[in-house]
Design a protein around this motif. Structure first.
Motif, PDB file in Angstrom:
ATOM      1  N   SER A  27       0.832  -1.213   0.000  1.00 34.95           N
ATOM      2  CA  SER A  27       0.000   0.000   0.000  1.00 34.95           C
ATOM      3  C   SER A  27       0.867   1.264   0.000  1.00 34.95           C
ATOM      4  CB  SER A  27      -0.976   0.008   1.174  1.00 34.95           C
ATOM      5  OG  SER A  27      -0.289   0.023   2.399  1.00 34.95           O
ATOM      6  N   THR A  28       2.022   1.214   0.662  1.00 35.71           N
ATOM      7  CA  THR A  28       2.932   2.362   0.636  1.00 35.71           C
ATOM      8  C   THR A  28       3.472   2.563  -0.768  1.00 35.71           C
ATOM      9  OG1 THR A  28       3.531   2.080   2.952  1.00 35.71           O
ATOM     10  CG2 THR A  28       5.068   3.326   1.586  1.00 35.71           C
ATOM     11  N   SER A  29       3.795   1.465  -1.456  1.00 37.47           N
ATOM     12  CA  SER A  29       4.263   1.560  -2.839  1.00 37.47           C
ATOM     13  C   SER A  29       3.186   2.215  -3.715  1.00 37.47           C
ATOM     14  CB  SER A  29       4.608   0.175  -3.376  1.00 37.47           C
ATOM     15  OG  SER A  29       4.965   0.238  -4.736  1.00 37.47           O
ATOM     16  N   LYS A  30       1.953   1.777  -3.542  1.00 39.93           N
ATOM     17  CA  LYS A  30       0.850   2.349  -4.323  1.00 39.93           C
ATOM     18  C   LYS A  30       0.688   3.839  -4.033  1.00 39.93           C
ATOM     19  CE  LYS A  30      -1.853  -1.886  -4.728  1.00 39.93           C
ATOM     20  NZ  LYS A  30      -3.100  -2.574  -4.323  1.00 39.93           N
ATOM     21  N   SER A  31       0.755   4.186  -2.771  1.00 38.07           N
ATOM     22  CA  SER A  31       0.604   5.577  -2.371  1.00 38.07           C
ATOM     23  C   SER A  31       1.731   6.442  -2.949  1.00 38.07           C
ATOM     24  CB  SER A  31       0.593   5.675  -0.850  1.00 38.07           C
ATOM     25  OG  SER A  31       0.589   7.018  -0.446  1.00 38.07           O
ATOM     26  N   GLN A  32       2.951   5.959  -2.839  1.00 34.95           N
ATOM     27  CA  GLN A  32       4.084   6.734  -3.341  1.00 34.95           C
ATOM     28  C   GLN A  32       4.040   6.854  -4.862  1.00 34.95           C
ATOM     29  OE1 GLN A  32       7.508   4.944  -1.448  1.00 34.95           O
ATOM     30  NE2 GLN A  32       7.099   6.044   0.451  1.00 34.95           N
ATOM     31  N   TYR A  33       3.573   5.809  -5.536  1.00 35.38           N
ATOM     32  CA  TYR A  33       3.418   5.883  -6.991  1.00 35.38           C
ATOM     33  C   TYR A  33       2.363   6.935  -7.347  1.00 35.38           C
ATOM     34  CZ  TYR A  33       2.126   4.666 -11.749  1.00 35.38           C
ATOM     35  OH  TYR A  33       1.831   4.727 -13.085  1.00 35.38           O
ATOM     36  N   SER A  34       1.261   6.933  -6.632  1.00 32.43           N
ATOM     37  CA  SER A  34       0.200   7.899  -6.877  1.00 32.43           C
ATOM     38  C   SER A  34       0.702   9.330  -6.668  1.00 32.43           C
ATOM     39  CB  SER A  34      -0.983   7.618  -5.946  1.00 32.43           C
ATOM     40  OG  SER A  34      -1.992   8.573  -6.127  1.00 32.43           O
ATOM     41  N   ARG A  35       1.446   9.536  -5.597  1.00 35.29           N
ATOM     42  CA  ARG A  35       1.987  10.870  -5.320  1.00 35.29           C
ATOM     43  C   ARG A  35       3.028  11.276  -6.365  1.00 35.29           C
ATOM     44  NH1 ARG A  35       1.184  12.683   0.282  1.00 35.29           N
ATOM     45  NH2 ARG A  35      -0.283  11.233   1.209  1.00 35.29           N
ATOM     46  N   ALA A  36       3.827  10.326  -6.823  1.00 33.74           N
ATOM     47  CA  ALA A  36       4.814  10.624  -7.869  1.00 33.74           C
ATOM     48  C   ALA A  36       4.111  11.063  -9.141  1.00 33.74           C
ATOM     49  CB  ALA A  36       5.689   9.397  -8.138  1.00 33.74           C
ATOM     50  N   ARG A  37       3.060  10.351  -9.517  1.00 28.87           N
ATOM     51  CA  ARG A  37       2.305  10.713 -10.725  1.00 28.87           C
ATOM     52  C   ARG A  37       1.668  12.093 -10.582  1.00 28.87           C
ATOM     53  NH1 ARG A  37       0.664   7.029 -14.746  1.00 28.87           N
ATOM     54  NH2 ARG A  37      -1.223   8.278 -14.877  1.00 28.87           N
ATOM     55  N   ALA A  38       1.108  12.370  -9.418  1.00 30.62           N
ATOM     56  CA  ALA A  38       0.494  13.677  -9.184  1.00 30.62           C
ATOM     57  C   ALA A  38       1.540  14.780  -9.270  1.00 30.62           C
ATOM     58  CB  ALA A  38      -0.210  13.700  -7.828  1.00 30.62           C
ATOM     59  N   SER A  39       2.694  14.531  -8.705  1.00 32.57           N
ATOM     60  CA  SER A  39       3.782  15.513  -8.755  1.00 32.57           C
ATOM     61  C   SER A  39       4.246  15.738 -10.196  1.00 32.57           C
ATOM     62  CB  SER A  39       4.946  15.036  -7.891  1.00 32.57           C
ATOM     63  OG  SER A  39       6.000  15.948  -7.944  1.00 32.57           O
ATOM     64  N   LEU A  40       4.388  14.655 -10.955  1.00 36.39           N
ATOM     65  CA  LEU A  40       4.790  14.784 -12.365  1.00 36.39           C
ATOM     66  C   LEU A  40       3.722  15.515 -13.179  1.00 36.39           C
ATOM     67  CD1 LEU A  40       6.382  11.273 -13.026  1.00 36.39           C
ATOM     68  CD2 LEU A  40       7.562  13.491 -12.944  1.00 36.39           C
ATOM     69  N   ARG A  41       2.463  15.230 -12.886  1.00 33.05           N
ATOM     70  CA  ARG A  41       1.369  15.894 -13.588  1.00 33.05           C
ATOM     71  C   ARG A  41       1.427  17.409 -13.348  1.00 33.05           C
ATOM     72  NH1 ARG A  41      -2.631  13.266 -11.275  1.00 33.05           N
ATOM     73  NH2 ARG A  41      -2.197  11.413 -12.457  1.00 33.05           N
ATOM     74  N   GLN A  42       1.659  17.813 -12.094  1.00 34.10           N
ATOM     75  CA  GLN A  42       1.759  19.235 -11.765  1.00 34.10           C
ATOM     76  C   GLN A  42       2.963  19.872 -12.456  1.00 34.10           C
ATOM     77  OE1 GLN A  42      -0.407  21.210 -10.140  1.00 34.10           O
ATOM     78  NE2 GLN A  42      -1.707  19.398 -10.237  1.00 34.10           N
ATOM     79  N   ALA A  43       4.081  19.176 -12.477  1.00 31.88           N
ATOM     80  CA  ALA A  43       5.285  19.693 -13.137  1.00 31.88           C
ATOM     81  C   ALA A  43       5.054  19.846 -14.633  1.00 31.88           C
ATOM     82  CB  ALA A  43       6.469  18.767 -12.870  1.00 31.88           C
ATOM     83  N   LEU A  44       4.352  18.901 -15.242  1.00 30.56           N
ATOM     84  CA  LEU A  44       4.043  18.998 -16.675  1.00 30.56           C
ATOM     85  C   LEU A  44       3.121  20.181 -16.957  1.00 30.56           C
ATOM     86  CD1 LEU A  44       3.588  15.258 -17.650  1.00 30.56           C
ATOM     87  CD2 LEU A  44       5.353  16.819 -18.477  1.00 30.56           C
ATOM     88  N   LEU A  45       2.157  20.406 -16.078  1.00 28.15           N
ATOM     89  CA  LEU A  45       1.265  21.558 -16.252  1.00 28.15           C
ATOM     90  C   LEU A  45       2.051  22.865 -16.173  1.00 28.15           C
ATOM     91  CD1 LEU A  45      -1.875  20.424 -14.214  1.00 28.15           C
ATOM     92  CD2 LEU A  45      -1.664  20.667 -16.705  1.00 28.15           C
TER      93      LEU A  45
END
Length: 191
Positions: free
Chosen positions: A161-179
């Motif tokens: 579950s920590t792996s899933k959470s960290q993956y989700s946060r990484a994607r959100a962070s990358l999405r914000q950086a791309l924006l």
């Protein structure tokens, strides 16, 4: 240094000769896989210099343990696993991954949600490198290397579950950086 006469020796011949200590075979083996493996190590490193260190350390291990290669998978896959494990060990030894584990709720992220293809590889690589180290490792292992969250948990000594959470946060962070990048490009064009 003498290079092998055959333009494209078989993988088995190359392995056999490299194990026997033939420098020309080791040289060819290194050059056959170093480019691809440098790309792998760059995804886990903070700088190109660090990526090159990881690559060199990994190939030392490749040549050291090549005699143990069973041939039950492609050599490239076996080498890639060594590069990934070396990168993760490098991060741990540099205390990049020393983060306390947090049990967090994983947000559902659709698999159709992909990185924007309008950006150059180097720009995307830099965004991944700017992620916190643990997020960077989980993102690479899941999105790029294709490991399951259970496997990632075992590799990094965290829960699934920590792996899933960290993956989700990484994607959100990358999405914000791309924006932010899109906005910067738009401002330059319309500026």
């Amino acid at each position: 240094m003498k290079i092998l006469k055959s333009k494209d020796p078989t993988e088995e011949d190359l392995i056999r000769r490299a194990i026997a200590g033939k420098r020309d075979a080791q040289h060819l083996l290194y050059h056959r896989y170093a480019g691809k493996m440098l790309s792998v190590s760059k995804r886990y490193a903070r700088t190109d210099f660090e990526a090159e260190d990881i690559l060199q350390d990994a190939f030392v291990k490749v040549f050291l343990y090549l005699k143990n290669f069973k041939g039950d998978c492609p050599l490239e896959f076996w080498i890639k696993r060594i590069v990934i494990n070396t990168a993760l060990k490098h991060q741990r030894s540099n205390r990049h991954l020393m983060v306390t584990e947090q049990e967090e709720e994983w947000e559902d992220v659709t698999e159709h949600d992909s990185l924007d293809s309008q950006f150059a590889y180097e720009e995307l690589l830099q965004l991944v490198r700017e992620l916190p180290p643990r997020y960077q490792a989980v993102f690479n292992l899941y999105a790029i290397e294709g490991f399951s969250h259970k496997e990632i948990g075992e590799m990094l000594d965290i829960t699934e579950s920590t792996s899933k959470s960290q993956y989700s946060r990484a994607r959100a962070s990358l999405r914000q950086a791309l924006l932010r990048l899109k906005k910067q490009y738009h401002e330059k064009v319309t500026g």
